[in-house]
Design a protein around this motif. Structure first.
Motif, PDB file in Angstrom:
ATOM      1  N   ASP A  59      -9.272   5.672 -14.774  1.00 15.21           N
ATOM      2  CA  ASP A  59      -8.704   5.547 -16.108  1.00 15.21           C
ATOM      3  C   ASP A  59      -7.429   4.697 -16.064  1.00 15.21           C
ATOM      4  OD1 ASP A  59      -8.660   5.969 -18.879  1.00 15.21           O
ATOM      5  OD2 ASP A  59      -7.349   7.711 -18.669  1.00 15.21           O
ATOM      6  N   ALA A  60      -6.609   4.887 -15.050  1.00 17.80           N
ATOM      7  CA  ALA A  60      -5.398   4.079 -14.918  1.00 17.80           C
ATOM      8  C   ALA A  60      -5.750   2.628 -14.620  1.00 17.80           C
ATOM      9  CB  ALA A  60      -4.506   4.635 -13.811  1.00 17.80           C
ATOM     10  N   ALA A  61      -6.791   2.398 -13.836  1.00 18.85           N
ATOM     11  CA  ALA A  61      -7.198   1.039 -13.482  1.00 18.85           C
ATOM     12  C   ALA A  61      -7.800   0.287 -14.668  1.00 18.85           C
ATOM     13  CB  ALA A  61      -8.196   1.089 -12.333  1.00 18.85           C
ATOM     14  N   GLY A 116       1.404 -11.635 -21.755  1.00 22.49           N
ATOM     15  CA  GLY A 116       0.317 -11.028 -22.517  1.00 22.49           C
ATOM     16  C   GLY A 116       0.671  -9.630 -22.973  1.00 22.49           C
ATOM     17  N   PRO A 117      -0.200  -9.030 -23.770  1.00 16.93           N
ATOM     18  CA  PRO A 117       0.089  -7.682 -24.284  1.00 16.93           C
ATOM     19  C   PRO A 117       0.163  -6.646 -23.156  1.00 16.93           C
ATOM     20  CG  PRO A 117      -2.156  -8.332 -24.805  1.00 16.93           C
ATOM     21  CD  PRO A 117      -1.493  -9.533 -24.201  1.00 16.93           C
ATOM     22  N   ALA A 118       0.968  -5.648 -23.386  1.00 11.79           N
ATOM     23  CA  ALA A 118       1.120  -4.541 -22.432  1.00 11.79           C
ATOM     24  C   ALA A 118      -0.188  -3.747 -22.381  1.00 11.79           C
ATOM     25  CB  ALA A 118       2.269  -3.635 -22.867  1.00 11.79           C
ATOM     26  N   PRO A 119      -0.357  -2.948 -21.328  1.00  9.61           N
ATOM     27  CA  PRO A 119      -1.587  -2.148 -21.222  1.00  9.61           C
ATOM     28  C   PRO A 119      -1.820  -1.284 -22.451  1.00  9.61           C
ATOM     29  CG  PRO A 119      -0.235  -1.927 -19.253  1.00  9.61           C
ATOM     30  CD  PRO A 119       0.562  -2.713 -20.244  1.00  9.61           C
ATOM     31  N   ALA A 120      -3.094  -1.035 -22.730  1.00  7.07           N
ATOM     32  CA  ALA A 120      -3.463  -0.211 -23.892  1.00  7.07           C
ATOM     33  C   ALA A 120      -2.882   1.185 -23.769  1.00  7.07           C
ATOM     34  CB  ALA A 120      -4.982  -0.150 -23.995  1.00  7.07           C
ATOM     35  N   ASN A 136      -2.001   3.028  -7.652  1.00  8.08           N
ATOM     36  CA  ASN A 136      -1.171   4.223  -7.839  1.00  8.08           C
ATOM     37  C   ASN A 136       0.165   4.111  -7.102  1.00  8.08           C
ATOM     38  OD1 ASN A 136      -0.672   6.757  -8.963  1.00  8.08           O
ATOM     39  ND2 ASN A 136      -1.488   7.829  -7.202  1.00  8.08           N
ATOM     40  N   SER A 137       0.748   2.907  -7.133  1.00  9.68           N
ATOM     41  CA  SER A 137       2.030   2.676  -6.465  1.00  9.68           C
ATOM     42  C   SER A 137       3.216   3.021  -7.352  1.00  9.68           C
ATOM     43  CB  SER A 137       2.135   1.212  -6.032  1.00  9.68           C
ATOM     44  OG  SER A 137       2.190   0.375  -7.179  1.00  9.68           O
ATOM     45  N   GLY A 138       2.962   3.240  -8.634  1.00  2.00           N
ATOM     46  CA  GLY A 138       4.046   3.538  -9.562  1.00  2.00           C
ATOM     47  C   GLY A 138       4.453   2.345 -10.397  1.00  2.00           C
ATOM     48  N   SER A 139       3.840   1.183 -10.151  1.00  2.00           N
ATOM     49  CA  SER A 139       4.141   0.004 -10.962  1.00  2.00           C
ATOM     50  C   SER A 139       2.881  -0.837 -11.126  1.00  2.00           C
ATOM     51  CB  SER A 139       5.239  -0.838 -10.312  1.00  2.00           C
ATOM     52  OG  SER A 139       4.783  -1.360  -9.082  1.00  2.00           O
ATOM     53  N   VAL A 140       2.888  -1.669 -12.155  1.00  2.00           N
ATOM     54  CA  VAL A 140       1.778  -2.583 -12.403  1.00  2.00           C
ATOM     55  C   VAL A 140       2.196  -3.939 -11.865  1.00  2.00           C
ATOM     56  CG1 VAL A 140       0.357  -3.655 -14.186  1.00  2.00           C
ATOM     57  CG2 VAL A 140       1.079  -1.277 -14.425  1.00  2.00           C
ATOM     58  N   ALA A 141       1.449  -4.452 -10.883  1.00  3.08           N
ATOM     59  CA  ALA A 141       1.838  -5.688 -10.211  1.00  3.08           C
ATOM     60  C   ALA A 141       0.604  -6.439  -9.721  1.00  3.08           C
ATOM     61  CB  ALA A 141       2.766  -5.367  -9.039  1.00  3.08           C
ATOM     62  N   LEU A 142       0.813  -7.608  -9.133  1.00  2.00           N
ATOM     63  CA  LEU A 142      -0.270  -8.455  -8.644  1.00  2.00           C
ATOM     64  C   LEU A 142      -1.245  -7.728  -7.714  1.00  2.00           C
ATOM     65  CD1 LEU A 142      -1.608 -11.226  -8.539  1.00  2.00           C
ATOM     66  CD2 LEU A 142       0.020 -11.845  -6.743  1.00  2.00           C
ATOM     67  N   PRO A 143      -0.791  -6.888  -6.786  1.00  5.48           N
ATOM     68  CA  PRO A 143      -1.761  -6.196  -5.929  1.00  5.48           C
ATOM     69  C   PRO A 143      -2.783  -5.361  -6.706  1.00  5.48           C
ATOM     70  CG  PRO A 143       0.416  -6.033  -4.971  1.00  5.48           C
ATOM     71  CD  PRO A 143       0.582  -6.631  -6.348  1.00  5.48           C
ATOM     72  N   ALA A 150       0.835  -1.200   0.000  1.00  2.00           N
ATOM     73  CA  ALA A 150       0.000   0.000   0.000  1.00  2.00           C
ATOM     74  C   ALA A 150       0.867   1.247   0.000  1.00  2.00           C
ATOM     75  CB  ALA A 150      -0.904  -0.019   1.230  1.00  2.00           C
ATOM     76  N   LEU A 151       1.808   1.284  -0.917  1.00  7.11           N
ATOM     77  CA  LEU A 151       2.701   2.431  -1.007  1.00  7.11           C
ATOM     78  C   LEU A 151       1.932   3.686  -1.377  1.00  7.11           C
ATOM     79  CD1 LEU A 151       5.649   0.850  -3.012  1.00  7.11           C
ATOM     80  CD2 LEU A 151       5.570   1.348  -0.574  1.00  7.11           C
ATOM     81  N   ALA A 152       2.397   4.796  -0.912  1.00  6.17           N
ATOM     82  CA  ALA A 152       1.786   6.078  -1.272  1.00  6.17           C
ATOM     83  C   ALA A 152       1.903   6.273  -2.777  1.00  6.17           C
ATOM     84  CB  ALA A 152       2.482   7.212  -0.535  1.00  6.17           C
ATOM     85  N   GLY A 153       0.980   7.018  -3.337  1.00  7.97           N
ATOM     86  CA  GLY A 153       0.853   7.153  -4.777  1.00  7.97           C
ATOM     87  C   GLY A 153       1.976   7.875  -5.488  1.00  7.97           C
ATOM     88  N   SER A 154       1.972   7.679  -6.770  1.00  3.89           N
ATOM     89  CA  SER A 154       2.912   8.301  -7.681  1.00  3.89           C
ATOM     90  C   SER A 154       2.127   9.302  -8.528  1.00  3.89           C
ATOM     91  CB  SER A 154       3.524   7.217  -8.578  1.00  3.89           C
ATOM     92  OG  SER A 154       4.120   7.779  -9.704  1.00  3.89           O
ATOM     93  N   ASN A 155       2.791  10.287  -9.061  1.00  2.00           N
ATOM     94  CA  ASN A 155       2.120  11.261  -9.913  1.00  2.00           C
ATOM     95  C   ASN A 155       2.114  10.857 -11.375  1.00  2.00           C
ATOM     96  OD1 ASN A 155       1.460  12.981  -7.807  1.00  2.00           O
ATOM     97  ND2 ASN A 155       3.422  14.009  -7.888  1.00  2.00           N
ATOM     98  N   ASP A 156       2.802   9.771 -11.729  1.00  2.00           N
ATOM     99  CA  ASP A 156       2.872   9.318 -13.111  1.00  2.00           C
ATOM    100  C   ASP A 156       1.666   8.452 -13.453  1.00  2.00           C
ATOM    101  OD1 ASP A 156       5.350  10.557 -13.400  1.00  2.00           O
ATOM    102  OD2 ASP A 156       6.431   8.765 -12.762  1.00  2.00           O
ATOM    103  N   PHE A 157       1.045   8.737 -14.621  1.00  5.56           N
ATOM    104  CA  PHE A 157      -0.053   7.897 -15.094  1.00  5.56           C
ATOM    105  C   PHE A 157       0.534   6.602 -15.617  1.00  5.56           C
ATOM    106  CE2 PHE A 157      -2.771   6.225 -18.410  1.00  5.56           C
ATOM    107  CZ  PHE A 157      -4.005   6.218 -17.790  1.00  5.56           C
TER     108      PHE A 157
END
Length: 95
Positions: free
Chosen positions: A65-67, A91-95, A38-45, A24-31
């Motif tokens: 939108d990010a989700a 699999g393919p990367a996010p759209a 909003n941890s700054g990476s795409v992962a299992l959580p 539950a890391l604090a969020g990042s400002n990057d989309f």
């Protein structure tokens, strides 16, 4: 696996991942598409929190939108499937 066993397994998995350090890391400002928490990476959580939101009344994403992993305009089970396929089956990367 019946539906009840699947639901119990999902809850146990969510509890285990939520106990991980940094889950539950604090969020990042990057989309970052697919980054539900909003941890700054795409992962299992991210997938677990999305499934929790969709099926167990869990918290909404900071940025829907990010989700929206497949950029379909709505959050649904397909987003979780595509995210898990991306993470574990090349699999393919996010759209």
């Amino acid at each position: 696996m019946d539906r009840r066993t699947g639901s119990i397994s999902l809850v146990i998995l969510m509890l285990l991942v939520s106990a991980l350090p940094g889950a539950a890391l604090a969020g990042s400002n990057d989309f970052r598409r697919g980054d539900y928490d909003n941890s700054g990476s795409v992962a299992l959580p991210d997938a677990i929190q999305l499934l929790n939101h969709l099926f167990a009344g869990g918290a909404s994403a900071d940025c829907e939108d990010a989700a929206d992993f497949d950029d379909s305009g709505s959050l649904n089970i397909a987003d979780a499937i595509f995210l898990l396929t991306y993470l574990f089956s090349a699999g393919p990367a996010p759209a």
